[in-house]
Every structure is written in structure tokens, then in C-alpha cells.
Design a protein around this motif. Structure first.
Motif, PDB file in Angstrom:
ATOM      1  N   ASP A  85       3.383  -7.411   2.566  1.00  0.00           N
ATOM      2  CA  ASP A  85       3.991  -7.750   3.686  1.00  0.00           C
ATOM      3  C   ASP A  85       4.736  -6.607   4.296  1.00  0.00           C
ATOM      4  OD1 ASP A  85       3.771 -10.501   3.328  1.00  0.00           O
ATOM      5  OD2 ASP A  85       5.538 -10.999   1.876  1.00  0.00           O
ATOM      6  N   ASN A  86       4.847  -5.371   3.462  1.00  0.00           N
ATOM      7  CA  ASN A  86       5.496  -4.414   4.028  1.00  0.00           C
ATOM      8  C   ASN A  86       4.345  -3.473   4.780  1.00  0.00           C
ATOM      9  OD1 ASN A  86       4.092  -3.368   1.983  1.00  0.00           O
ATOM     10  ND2 ASN A  86       5.720  -2.076   0.919  1.00  0.00           N
ATOM     11  N   GLY A  87       3.132  -4.094   4.961  1.00  0.00           N
ATOM     12  CA  GLY A  87       2.201  -3.140   5.809  1.00  0.00           C
ATOM     13  C   GLY A  87       1.371  -2.172   5.064  1.00  0.00           C
ATOM     14  N   ARG A  88       1.547  -2.307   3.675  1.00  0.00           N
ATOM     15  CA  ARG A  88       0.818  -1.221   2.670  1.00  0.00           C
ATOM     16  C   ARG A  88      -0.109  -2.148   1.777  1.00  0.00           C
ATOM     17  NH1 ARG A  88       5.226   3.666   1.561  1.00  0.00           N
ATOM     18  NH2 ARG A  88       5.789   3.864   3.781  1.00  0.00           N
ATOM     19  N   LEU A  89      -0.830  -1.567   1.084  1.00  0.00           N
ATOM     20  CA  LEU A  89      -2.048  -1.990   0.384  1.00  0.00           C
ATOM     21  C   LEU A  89      -1.784  -2.008  -1.174  1.00  0.00           C
ATOM     22  CD1 LEU A  89      -4.933  -0.446   2.281  1.00  0.00           C
ATOM     23  CD2 LEU A  89      -3.976  -2.836   2.536  1.00  0.00           C
ATOM     24  N   GLU A  90      -2.115  -2.891  -1.956  1.00  0.00           N
ATOM     25  CA  GLU A  90      -2.035  -3.066  -3.436  1.00  0.00           C
ATOM     26  C   GLU A  90      -3.498  -2.589  -3.940  1.00  0.00           C
ATOM     27  OE1 GLU A  90      -1.214  -6.331  -7.085  1.00  0.00           O
ATOM     28  OE2 GLU A  90      -0.618  -6.664  -4.995  1.00  0.00           O
ATOM     29  N   LEU A  91      -3.297  -2.055  -5.030  1.00  0.00           N
ATOM     30  CA  LEU A  91      -4.927  -1.389  -5.340  1.00  0.00           C
ATOM     31  C   LEU A  91      -5.111  -1.991  -6.787  1.00  0.00           C
ATOM     32  CD1 LEU A  91      -4.665   2.315  -3.902  1.00  0.00           C
ATOM     33  CD2 LEU A  91      -5.765   0.387  -2.740  1.00  0.00           C
ATOM     34  N   VAL A  92      -6.165  -1.847  -7.171  1.00  0.00           N
ATOM     35  CA  VAL A  92      -6.812  -1.849  -8.553  1.00  0.00           C
ATOM     36  C   VAL A  92      -7.486  -0.730  -8.660  1.00  0.00           C
ATOM     37  CG1 VAL A  92      -6.633  -4.402  -8.977  1.00  0.00           C
ATOM     38  CG2 VAL A  92      -8.633  -3.329  -7.961  1.00  0.00           C
ATOM     39  N   PRO A  93      -7.609  -0.154  -9.891  1.00  0.00           N
ATOM     40  CA  PRO A  93      -8.627   1.118  -9.861  1.00  0.00           C
ATOM     41  C   PRO A  93     -10.130   0.843 -10.096  1.00  0.00           C
ATOM     42  CG  PRO A  93      -7.680   0.806 -11.919  1.00  0.00           C
ATOM     43  CD  PRO A  93      -7.182  -0.504 -10.928  1.00  0.00           C
ATOM     44  N   ILE A  94     -11.140   1.450  -9.715  1.00  0.00           N
ATOM     45  CA  ILE A  94     -12.446   1.649 -10.070  1.00  0.00           C
ATOM     46  C   ILE A  94     -12.533   2.524 -11.024  1.00  0.00           C
ATOM     47  CG2 ILE A  94     -14.845   1.971  -9.043  1.00  0.00           C
ATOM     48  CD1 ILE A  94     -13.981   1.068  -6.417  1.00  0.00           C
ATOM     49  N   GLY A  95     -13.014   2.153 -12.283  1.00  0.00           N
ATOM     50  CA  GLY A  95     -13.189   2.918 -13.233  1.00  0.00           C
ATOM     51  C   GLY A  95     -11.822   3.147 -14.073  1.00  0.00           C
TER      52      GLY A  95
END
Length: 384
Positions: A85-95
């Protein structure tokens, strides 16, 4: 034939070119095209699997009991988990890599609408706002977010950019090639290994080297997520040597100089006879080497064995400081590895029985137990 001279300039240029191409697992098409074109330029015929793993066979004196040299073109990265909602992205790692090394990384987000630049930041990034809380924030992927370098103040504006859940995020390597031979960069695992293989092929072709069996040069596209060489080997391959990074750290014998030969990783020991041969080649060719055991590590070799391929496997590595983080290597190790690959490719076949998928005891290998057996009063069998 002894080890061949390696063109260090060619090796360095190949590594620089590879590092310029983003290739996190799942986004490897461009680097596959790059490597394939270089293999064709070197005179090899390239074959791709459906998903893009590369096989380039250099013909030897016979096809049976072929040897494989494998490295992987995919790297670590990240993927969009959620639009915040704050305009940013949540991430998960690859590897598998720590968010500790993600903090501050410059990135490219690949979306259907185009590529966007951004930075991975801790949730509390400003000391002027959070004071000492920036130091007490835990380390982990739940505690970082990706700031997009575009107008994205809320989720609706992210939607307008065309960024979606599942989009791939590539992390900038930011390489430095120092005059003293050290190389510092992200993704040296395993762009450096790929450059080593290309440099070895370059030397074999330049010297018109003849090998006793076909050599399958393999480049996999999903080693960082555990798939690796699971589906690229053919039945005529009897042995496979993987080239990857060794971990230079306290408690490890790996070095940024020479070849580090892995005796075992978390999946168990590598093939006794193939590993012994590689050590002997280092001794005979005066290639600096050391042995090591990796407790929290697996490579293309593990995926091949787990997939059911009955091949002898070994792992030879270049020592990396801070693996899966801000990695550092030295050109001495890369050159030494390429020299060992050329020596191995041209070395005689010693286990002729390996040309068969199944056979009897005749010609089967022996491990050095004869003296121990005699000490115990056990009669050992004569050589088959």
C-alpha cells in the motif's frame, strides 16, 4: 597432452560480458543466447533443451564413455511477492541468500510493461526518521522492500506501472576487476565458472587438442533452485565434473588461489576414482590445489545423481570469499581451473568398463584396501 595455456584476456572479457547480462533463475533466455553464440563462434554445435539448458559436444576419438563438464548460467535474484500500500514491493528470494546482502542493492524489475530500476531497502531506512531503530531492525526478507524509481506512492500507482506479482527482480553485479587479479562482484557464482569453461574450450580449439572421448560442455539454468543438471545428461556420459564456487572462510580449506577440489558436499562424498584422478592431474601438471568439504552446499552434481543418472561426479571450484553476498575471487583460481579442465579433457580413459551401463566384475574399480586386508589376515582377490 599436458595442460594448455589459458588466454587470461579472453577469460576476463567473457566474465565481464556475462556479468552484464541479468540472469536470475527463471529469467535466463538472454544469457543462454549469449553463451550459445560464443560456443558456436568457437566452432561447437549447440543444442538446447526445451527450457534452455545448453549442450555443446566437442567430438573426441569415440562417443562411448563421454565426459561432461557442467557449469550454470543462472544466478540469485528475487521475485515480487506483493504490491504494498505504500507503493513499494515485497520480495521473496530466488535461490538461497540472506536479505543482509540485499539491503542497498540496486535492481531491475522486469515486467510485461517494461523494465524499472529500484533499490532494496530495509523497512526502516532513514536514521533521521527512525534513529537507533535502523540498527535494531531484524535481518530477513520480511524486513526489506523494493523502492521503485518511478511514480509509485501507493498500490494503485504500482498497478498503473504494470508491475505484477511474480515479476523477476535482477540484482546489479557492480563488478570491479582489479589490477592485482582480484575480482569483486555479485553473481561470480557462477558467471566465473561459465567463463572458465569457455576459456578452456578456447584453449582446446586454439591448440586443436584431440580428446579420447567426446566432451559434453553443459550449461544449466536452474542450479540455484536445486534443479541443475537433472535433465540434460545423455546415456553415453560416464563422468561429470561440475565447476562452481568454493567457500573461502574460517574453518574451510578453500582458497582464492589455485583449484579447490571438493571431496564432499551436503549430499555426501564425490566419486572416489574421479576425484582422485583430478588430484593426480593437478600434481602431474603442477597446478596448485587444495581439498575441501562443504557442509551447506550442493551443486549440479547432486541434481544429476538425484535425478537417477548413473555417472561418476566430481566438483572443482574457485575459492570465493563471502559467497552469495559481495563475492571476491582471484584470476589465479580461474586460470588454474581452466588449465585443469584442459588436462582432464585430454587425459586417457582409465576405467574402460564405464562405457557400459551395466557389466560384471571384470574391470570393476578397486579402492586401496589390499594392505589393510592383509593386516587383518583377509585374503584379497586378484585383479580382474
Amino acid at each position: 597432452m599436458p595442460r594448455l595455456d589459458i588466454d587470461i584476456g579472453y577469460l576476463a572479457e567473457q566474465l565481464k560480458g556475462l556479468l552484464r547480462i541479468p540472469s536470475p533463475t527463471g529469467y535466463t533466455d538472454t544469457v543462454v543466447r549469449h553463451v550459445s553464440r560464443e560456443l558456436e563462434r568457437l566452432g561447437l554445435t549447440v543444442e538446447l533443451t526445451r527450457r534452455g539448458a545448453i549442450r555443446a559436444v566437442r567430438q573426441g576419438s569415440r562417443r562411448a564413455s563421454a565426459r561432461a563438464i557442467v557449469s550454470h548460467v543462472d544466478t540469485l535474484g528475487a521475485q515480487v511477492k506483493n504490491l504494498k500500500d505504500n507503493g513499494r514491493l515485497e520480495l521473496v528470494p530466488i535461490g538461497t541468500w540472506s536479505a543482509r546482502f540485499a539491503e542497498g542493492a540496486r535492481t531491475t524489475i522486469f515486467s510485461e510493461a517494461g523494465a524499472y530500476r529500484g533499490t532494496i531497502l530495509p523497512l526502516k531506512a532513514s536514521g533521521h526518521t527512525y534513529n537507533e531503530e535502523i540498527d535494531s531492525l531484524p535481518v530477513g526478507w520480511d524486513h526489506v522492500e523494493l523502492r521503485i524509481d518511478a511514480l509509485a506512492r501507493n498500490r494503485a500507482e504500482i498497478d498503473r506501472l504494470g508491475i505484477e506479482i511474480g515479476d523477476i527482480v535482477a540484482v546489479d553485479p557492480q563488478p570491479e576487476f582489479l589490477d592485482n587479479g582480484f575480482i569483486v562482484s555479485r553473481h561470480l557464482d557462477n558467471k566465473a565458472g561459465v567463463a572458465v569453461v569457455l576459456a578452456a574450450i578456447h584453449a582446446l580449439e586454439r591448440n586443436k587438442a584431440v580428446t579420447p572421448v567426446d566432451i559434453h560442455f553443459l550449461f544449466t539454468i536452474a542450479e540455484e533452485v536445486g534443479v541443475g543438471a537433472a535433465s540434460i545428461l545423455t546415456e553415453d556420459v560416464a563422468s561429470m565434473v561440475a565447476i562452481d564456487n568454493g567457500t573461502s572462510a574460517p574453518g574451510q580449506a578453500s582458497s582464492e588461489f589455485g583449484v579447490t577440489i571438493a571431496m564432499a558436499d551436503q549430499t555426501g562424498p564425490f566419486d572416489y576414482h574421479l576425484t582422485k584422478k583430478l588430484v593426480r592431474l593437478c600434481k602431474d601438471e603442477e597446478i596448485r590445489y587444495q581439498k575441501d568439504v562443504f557442509r551447506y552446499y550442493r551443486s549440479d552434481s547432486a541434481s544429476a545423481i538425484e535425478a537417477g543418472h548413473d555417472v561418476r561426479t566430481a566438483l572443482i571450484t574457485f575459492g570465493v570469499d563471502a559467497s552469495h553476498g559481495w563475492e571476491r575471487i582471484h584470476m589465479h583460481a580461474l586460470r588454474s581451473l581452466a588449465e585443469l579442465v584442459t588436462a582432464y579433457a585430454a587425459s586417457p580413459v582409465e576405467i574402460e568398463r564405464d562405457r557400459n551401463l551395466h557389466a560384471g566384475l571384470k574391470g570393476f574399480t578397486r579402492q586401496p584396501l589390499a594392505e589393510a586386508a592383509q593386516d587383518l589376515g583377509i585374503e584379497s582377490d586378484p585383479a580382474e
